[in-house]
Design a protein around this motif. Sequence first.
Motif, mmCIF file in Angstrom:
data_model
loop_
_atom_site.group_PDB
_atom_site.id
_atom_site.type_symbol
_atom_site.label_atom_id
_atom_site.label_comp_id
_atom_site.label_asym_id
_atom_site.label_seq_id
_atom_site.Cartn_x
_atom_site.Cartn_y
_atom_site.Cartn_z
ATOM 1 N N GLY A 338 4.235 1.703 6.170
ATOM 2 C CA GLY A 338 4.612 1.316 7.531
ATOM 3 C C GLY A 338 6.094 1.308 7.827
ATOM 4 O O GLY A 338 6.516 0.867 8.911
ATOM 5 N N GLU A 339 6.930 1.761 6.884
ATOM 6 C CA GLU A 339 8.376 1.735 7.110
ATOM 7 C C GLU A 339 8.993 3.030 6.585
ATOM 8 O O GLU A 339 8.394 3.700 5.745
ATOM 9 C CB GLU A 339 9.010 0.567 6.348
ATOM 10 C CG GLU A 339 8.625 -0.801 6.869
ATOM 11 C CD GLU A 339 9.338 -1.899 6.074
ATOM 12 O OE1 GLU A 339 10.510 -2.160 6.358
ATOM 13 O OE2 GLU A 339 8.721 -2.450 5.146
ATOM 14 N N PRO A 340 10.225 3.342 7.007
ATOM 15 C CA PRO A 340 10.886 4.503 6.406
ATOM 16 C C PRO A 340 11.028 4.293 4.895
ATOM 17 O O PRO A 340 11.256 3.171 4.439
ATOM 18 C CB PRO A 340 12.271 4.498 7.077
ATOM 19 C CG PRO A 340 12.089 3.739 8.351
ATOM 20 C CD PRO A 340 11.040 2.707 8.056
ATOM 21 N N VAL A 341 10.878 5.379 4.140
ATOM 22 C CA VAL A 341 11.040 5.294 2.680
ATOM 23 C C VAL A 341 12.493 4.920 2.368
ATOM 24 O O VAL A 341 13.426 5.401 3.010
ATOM 25 C CB VAL A 341 10.669 6.648 2.028
ATOM 26 C CG1 VAL A 341 11.098 6.700 0.569
ATOM 27 C CG2 VAL A 341 9.165 6.884 2.159
ATOM 28 N N ARG A 342 12.664 4.004 1.411
ATOM 29 C CA ARG A 342 14.009 3.585 1.010
ATOM 30 C C ARG A 342 14.413 4.378 -0.244
ATOM 31 O O ARG A 342 13.955 4.078 -1.354
ATOM 32 C CB ARG A 342 14.024 2.080 0.744
ATOM 33 C CG ARG A 342 13.787 1.253 2.013
ATOM 34 C CD ARG A 342 13.870 -0.245 1.782
ATOM 35 N NE ARG A 342 12.787 -0.755 0.952
ATOM 36 C CZ ARG A 342 11.546 -0.976 1.347
ATOM 37 N NH1 ARG A 342 11.192 -0.730 2.595
ATOM 38 N NH2 ARG A 342 10.636 -1.446 0.512
ATOM 39 N N ALA A 343 15.231 5.399 -0.036
ATOM 40 C CA ALA A 343 15.647 6.279 -1.133
ATOM 41 C C ALA A 343 17.152 6.195 -1.314
ATOM 42 O O ALA A 343 17.898 6.205 -0.348
ATOM 43 C CB ALA A 343 15.228 7.716 -0.834
ATOM 44 N N LEU A 344 17.571 6.100 -2.569
ATOM 45 C CA LEU A 344 18.998 6.006 -2.914
ATOM 46 C C LEU A 344 19.399 7.207 -3.758
ATOM 47 O O LEU A 344 18.691 7.570 -4.696
ATOM 48 C CB LEU A 344 19.239 4.726 -3.729
ATOM 49 C CG LEU A 344 20.647 4.566 -4.339
ATOM 50 C CD1 LEU A 344 21.662 4.180 -3.271
ATOM 51 C CD2 LEU A 344 20.634 3.513 -5.449
ATOM 52 N N LEU A 345 20.532 7.779 -3.431
ATOM 53 C CA LEU A 345 21.134 8.772 -4.321
ATOM 54 C C LEU A 345 22.165 8.043 -5.174
ATOM 55 O O LEU A 345 23.179 7.567 -4.672
ATOM 56 C CB LEU A 345 21.798 9.885 -3.493
ATOM 57 C CG LEU A 345 22.711 10.852 -4.254
ATOM 58 C CD1 LEU A 345 21.995 11.489 -5.437
ATOM 59 C CD2 LEU A 345 23.227 11.941 -3.316
#
Lengths: 513, 513
Positions: A338-345
């Motif tokens: 239900g939310e934007p994916v939380r992705a870190l570089l």
Amino acid sequence: MSQIRHALSVKRADDFAQWYQEVISAADMAEESGVRGCMVIKPWGYGIWERIQRLLDDRIKAAGHDNAYFPLFIPLRNFEREAEHVEGFAKEMAVVTHHRLIADGNGGLVPDPDARLEEPLVVRPTSETIIGDAMARWVQSWRDLPLKLNQWANVVRWEMRTRMFLRTSEFLWQEGHTAHETAEQAREHTLRMLEVYRACAEDDLALPVIAGEKPENERFPGAVETWSIEAMMQDGKALQAGTSHYLGTNFAKASGIRFQNREGTQQLAHTTSWGVSTRMIGGVIMVHGDDDGLKVPPAIAPWQVVIVPMLREDDGDAALLAYCDDLRARLVASRALGEPVRALLDDKPGKAAAKRWDWVRKGAPLIVEVGPRDMADGKVSLLRRDALWADNGKPAFEAPSVDEVVSSIPGMLETMQSSLLAHAAAERDARITRGVADWSQVEAAFADGVKNPGWIEIQWSKPTGATLDGIVERLKALKLTLRNVPQGSAAADGTCIFTGDPAVERVLVARAY
Amino acid sequence: MSQIRHALSVKRADDFAQWYQEVISAADMAEESGVRGCMVIKPWGYGIWERIQRLLDDRIKAAGHDNAYFPLFIPLRNFEREAEHVEGFAKEMAVVTHHRLIADGNGGLVPDPDARLEEPLVVRPTSETIIGDAMARWVQSWRDLPLKLNQWANVVRWEMRTRMFLRTSEFLWQEGHTAHETAEQAREHTLRMLEVYRACAEDDLALPVIAGEKPENERFPGAVETWSIEAMMQDGKALQAGTSHYLGTNFAKASGIRFQNREGTQQLAHTTSWGVSTRMIGGVIMVHGDDDGLKVPPAIAPWQVVIVPMLREDDGDAALLAYCDDLRARLVASRALGEPVRALLDDKPGKAAAKRWDWVRKGAPLIVEVGPRDMADGKVSLLRRDALWADNGKPAFEAPSVDEVVSSIPGMLETMQSSLLAHAAAERDARITRGVADWSQVEAAFADGVKNPGWIEIQWSKPTGATLDGIVERLKALKLTLRNVPQGSAAADGTCIFTGDPAVERVLVARAY
């Protein structure tokens, strides 16, 4: 790619308490602050708390509450007027007595004797009395009810023995406080918030819990009913992960929360209070951690996907970073749970393999490594935190294409969220013994040397007063406590394990944090 | 529809201070708590703070900071070792001396003499020293830098004279703390966060601010440079709405934040700190309020659109509520200012006209009233908080169709946001006098009886030490203070108004909160 396994130095099975401390340190979640009883919550630990806050706050607001903020300091008189509350609660608390420091003449500082407060102030251990004062001002008529408030705050209860997240002198929590026209409405609301806590624990934290009413001896001081959600840790102990109290008119009487009812006469309001704290994070560690560190359920992971480029400190790095950042941008544009994916570089300096194991210990759900060869092939190396090891004892890397990984990650995160819950629930259910009929079985189950005895469900006659005190003592000798009477459990059909009288309900007994 | 104007009892022009208090009360934002120096932030005031938090937190995270949490209590020794800090700061603070209450034998409670703390604890007035301790543990190598942390917390500075939101003993804020390899990087970051504050104040709160460096005498104790954003209130006074400090190596030295630099030698880190608080809400009131109450800029309004049905307590109400809720759902599904529109259906008991004026006083940007006749016509009655009155002295209701209101509200909110800022900036600019050449002009501008003199910009030689002290005293006699040296202002081209020496810069002088 390095195959070295950077496991913790202690395994759960060998020393669960030591393992717990090591996970907190290895996952860089928190540490001792040097201030007695107070911890520092480091970014990864605090990031998990922010996620819990956000999700629980949404649930609390959806249930019709407004957030507000009340003073940190509570005058002594507020505790004095609520004798029962004082007796049960008001002992170990931080007391402010002065409002100024002065030089002591030896290069040091001391509280200024001329700046002694006329009335000492207590640092709030909980806010029933100060919020009760406000409610007494705000509630005049039945039209002002229900009044549904919530506060996110720090509270202080002076603790002699502390354990990070589980018991610290200062901790962070939310405390809800509501006032209602009738006992029925207040009781209904107490259970509604219990259900909000159950949903948050199970759906957001993937912590299976048993919701039920606390026995009389475990009630919050001043409460008529106390309900809790109880989670089982991997060592079989119980963790009370949240409580919801129906306070009757006890606090309304002490604070003077009176209103003109629909019939035009003055009456006391019925109030509730309920809270969960940073303690829940301790539960997440002890339910989802393994011998490689923490596993954070995707819904509360500050970063759900961490992309680790294998930088070579040469000319190829710029292209590799651009490839990784493009992947990051595509993931952030997709949605999971239900939310934007939380992705870190993670482009900080350091070796990729070392960073991988840092993120494994922290429990990031998905780790995506990208080297020059992956880039040349249009692929990535994917590692799932909940399926870390292949049968050959090596990290279970998959090698999907970029398109595949972008399209499959939302589903992976959702599956991981539900399977963490299902796995923990199955583990717990296997360790609850039901139908224990006599005390000797309890003694055997919790005898010295029995590892991980779990919980037992007994039937009892719900004794009170001195009889209950005696039972509490008997349990205490086995380090056991009464947890709760689960909602919706089968009707009692036997005799009380303690008194031999006909049983009236089933209650869970366990060792607890 | 009622034409009664429920104005405040005090007008801004008559008694600005009294008007301020009345807006806070009439808009139901906050109230005195009964605990000395502490306020209760009520739901509407706290809702505004939550919006500010959310928007500023996004900006702080976008600038690469992680949130963390540090102890409320700071040991006395932390203050002792930083002498300059103690001198400037560490006087009026809440001091915890005991950790237990006991009964006094007369039905009261007292701090237990047997539970005196060996070392008193100070309730944090700010967290440089305790966060510095943590940084000293966390920073070993240049690879650990920059370290960029932020904390949302309550702090306590014992205040003798308090005013709600502007100066209270306990207040809520965020405090950022960073450590860097070089002075250059730390100074750059100090200015970057100043710019974040400027953007937050102007774009989120619609508060026009002037960013600049504070003169020496206004520096944070221990800082090498202190920068601020200054906003002009409608009474012409300045409000310091946020500060950003370059701390040099002063706090690093006190806390021992040392690292191995790229050359392999040990050196001290350069640190910054910066904070904004609930004080900003006082600024919003004093910049955007009018004689009808508060106007909340749409970006920080807890509810941007409030729908008030004109209920008749008859069979028609259900249809009317359904009509209103449909409108609410359509609005919530639309977006303004980059987020879903925040629309509330206010279906609480009470007369629609009374509720309308409640929302006017609270400053909800748009109020939509719907009566049975509106519903029959497929219309609504729309009132804009920033254009409340028609020329005939009646509320300036518009009567758009439901489709029209749904499609036009996002644009209205965005226009309102930018016009609040533009209006306040024009008002401010008209009240800044530039090119003041001698002291007698300052005296005349701020003579007794001059109403709303605004600010003046003077040129000066940036004196220090005793000369500066003398200037501060001369200004003080007129109740004036040096505010800041605005970034990007024209080069000095005259003589110092105080010393007659060649001027080196321009500085703003004003009365201030």
